[in-house]
Scaffold this motif. Structure first.
Motif, short mmCIF file in Angstrom:
data_model
loop_
_atom_site.label_atom_id
_atom_site.label_comp_id
_atom_site.label_asym_id
_atom_site.label_seq_id
_atom_site.Cartn_x
_atom_site.Cartn_y
_atom_site.Cartn_z
N ALA A 6 -7.23 -15.95 20.48
CA ALA A 6 -6.03 -16.63 19.99
C ALA A 6 -4.76 -15.91 20.45
O ALA A 6 -4.71 -14.68 20.50
N GLU A 7 -3.76 -16.69 20.76
CA GLU A 7 -2.44 -16.17 21.13
C GLU A 7 -1.71 -15.80 19.84
O GLU A 7 -1.50 -16.65 18.98
N GLU A 8 -1.31 -14.53 19.70
CA GLU A 8 -0.68 -14.08 18.46
C GLU A 8 0.70 -14.69 18.24
O GLU A 8 1.26 -14.55 17.16
N GLY A 9 1.23 -15.38 19.23
CA GLY A 9 2.45 -16.13 19.02
C GLY A 9 2.20 -17.43 18.28
O GLY A 9 3.12 -18.09 17.80
N GLN A 10 0.91 -17.81 18.18
CA GLN A 10 0.54 -19.06 17.51
C GLN A 10 -0.37 -18.87 16.30
O GLN A 10 -0.40 -19.72 15.42
N ALA A 11 -1.13 -17.79 16.28
CA ALA A 11 -2.07 -17.58 15.17
C ALA A 11 -2.32 -16.10 14.96
O ALA A 11 -2.41 -15.33 15.91
N LEU A 12 -2.39 -15.72 13.70
CA LEU A 12 -2.74 -14.35 13.31
C LEU A 12 -4.05 -14.42 12.54
O LEU A 12 -4.10 -15.02 11.46
N PHE A 13 -5.10 -13.87 13.10
CA PHE A 13 -6.40 -13.82 12.44
C PHE A 13 -6.67 -12.37 12.10
O PHE A 13 -6.65 -11.51 12.98
N ARG A 14 -6.96 -12.10 10.84
CA ARG A 14 -7.20 -10.73 10.40
C ARG A 14 -8.47 -10.65 9.58
O ARG A 14 -8.77 -11.53 8.75
N ALA A 15 -9.19 -9.55 9.78
CA ALA A 15 -10.31 -9.22 8.91
C ALA A 15 -9.74 -8.50 7.70
O ALA A 15 -8.84 -7.66 7.83
N ILE A 16 -10.26 -8.82 6.54
CA ILE A 16 -9.94 -8.07 5.33
C ILE A 16 -11.05 -7.04 5.19
O ILE A 16 -12.23 -7.40 5.14
N THR A 17 -10.69 -5.76 5.16
CA THR A 17 -11.70 -4.71 5.13
C THR A 17 -11.57 -3.84 3.89
O THR A 17 -10.48 -3.57 3.41
N VAL A 18 -12.71 -3.43 3.39
CA VAL A 18 -12.81 -2.46 2.30
C VAL A 18 -13.73 -1.36 2.79
O VAL A 18 -14.84 -1.64 3.27
N ASP A 19 -13.27 -0.14 2.72
CA ASP A 19 -14.05 1.01 3.22
C ASP A 19 -14.50 0.79 4.66
O ASP A 19 -15.63 1.12 5.03
N GLY A 20 -13.64 0.17 5.46
CA GLY A 20 -13.92 -0.05 6.87
C GLY A 20 -14.80 -1.24 7.18
O GLY A 20 -15.01 -1.57 8.34
N GLN A 21 -15.32 -1.91 6.16
CA GLN A 21 -16.25 -3.03 6.36
C GLN A 21 -15.52 -4.35 6.15
O GLN A 21 -14.82 -4.53 5.15
N ALA A 22 -15.70 -5.29 7.08
CA ALA A 22 -15.10 -6.62 6.95
C ALA A 22 -15.74 -7.36 5.79
O ALA A 22 -16.95 -7.55 5.75
N VAL A 23 -14.90 -7.79 4.83
CA VAL A 23 -15.40 -8.48 3.64
C VAL A 23 -14.74 -9.85 3.44
O VAL A 23 -14.96 -10.51 2.42
N GLY A 24 -13.94 -10.25 4.41
CA GLY A 24 -13.28 -11.55 4.31
C GLY A 24 -12.37 -11.78 5.49
O GLY A 24 -12.27 -10.95 6.40
N ILE A 58 -0.09 -10.72 4.89
CA ILE A 58 -0.07 -11.56 6.09
C ILE A 58 1.16 -12.46 6.11
O ILE A 58 1.70 -12.73 7.18
N CYS A 59 1.63 -12.87 4.95
CA CYS A 59 2.86 -13.67 4.92
C CYS A 59 4.04 -12.83 5.39
O CYS A 59 4.89 -13.31 6.17
N ALA A 60 4.12 -11.59 4.94
CA ALA A 60 5.20 -10.71 5.40
C ALA A 60 5.13 -10.52 6.91
O ALA A 60 6.16 -10.55 7.61
N GLU A 61 3.92 -10.35 7.44
CA GLU A 61 3.75 -10.20 8.89
C GLU A 61 4.16 -11.47 9.63
O GLU A 61 4.85 -11.41 10.65
#
Length: 172
Positions: A52-70, A108-111
């Motif tokens: 994805a082009e970050e000018g159009q979409a921001l996709f982020r993993a939510i991590t806890v203790d380094g592990q993607a949980v959402g 993510i809204c702030a970003e």
């Protein structure tokens, strides 16, 4: 609870497939999110996030203790909607009710507001999804209306809600 938002990594696919393969998660998302959720689904999703082009979409993993949980994402609109972005998210069930998602939505809204010239971020949870609606409200979103019988999900017509956060309403 401590968490981070970071770009997705291919090595997140295995654990993502475990957490995403949950009927309670899938029933609150669009049909593009499959159930059952297989490892190939996670791999395809992560590849699409990385492409994805970050000018159009921001996709982020939510991590806890380094592990993607959402997952959490902002996607910019096009044409007359180019100054708006849609918010979407899900979180692994073991992490529900811990304040993670409210914090992730705020971050993510702030970003999104910092990176883009958007003035509005919106989300459309199903009306029955009280926990998701509460996340948005705690993050400063306002309910703009109920869209009656706007969703066809699993053989039923459902109401959805339109929530939005305007740039000037963003809490720092």
């Amino acid at each position: 609870m401590e968490f981070e938002l970071r770009p997705w990594r291919l090595e997140d696919a295995a654990i993502m497939a475990v957490y995403a393969d949950n009927e309670k998660v899938a029933r609150n998302l669009r049909d593009v999110f499959p159930h059952p959720y297989a490892p190939e689904n996670a791999e395809q999703f992560i590849h699409s996030c990385l492409a994805a082009e970050e000018g159009q979409a921001l996709f982020r993993a939510i991590t806890v203790d380094g592990q993607a949980v959402g997952s959490i994402a902002l996607t910019r609109g096009g044409d007359v909607y180019r100054r708006s972005a849609e918010l979407g998210y899900w979180l692994a069930e073991p992490h529900w009710g811990k304040g993670i998602m409210t914090g992730a939505v705020r971050r993510i809204c702030a970003e999104g507001f910092a990176r883009w010239d958007i003035v509005r971020i919106f989300a459309e949870p199903y009306a029955y999804n009280t926990p998701s609606r509460r996340v948005l409200e705690k993050a400063g979103f306002a309910l703009e209306g109920v869209l009656r019988q706007s969703v066809w999900k699993r053989g039923k017509l459902l109401d959805s809600c339109m929530y939005a956060l305007l740039r000037q309403e963003m809490r720092v």
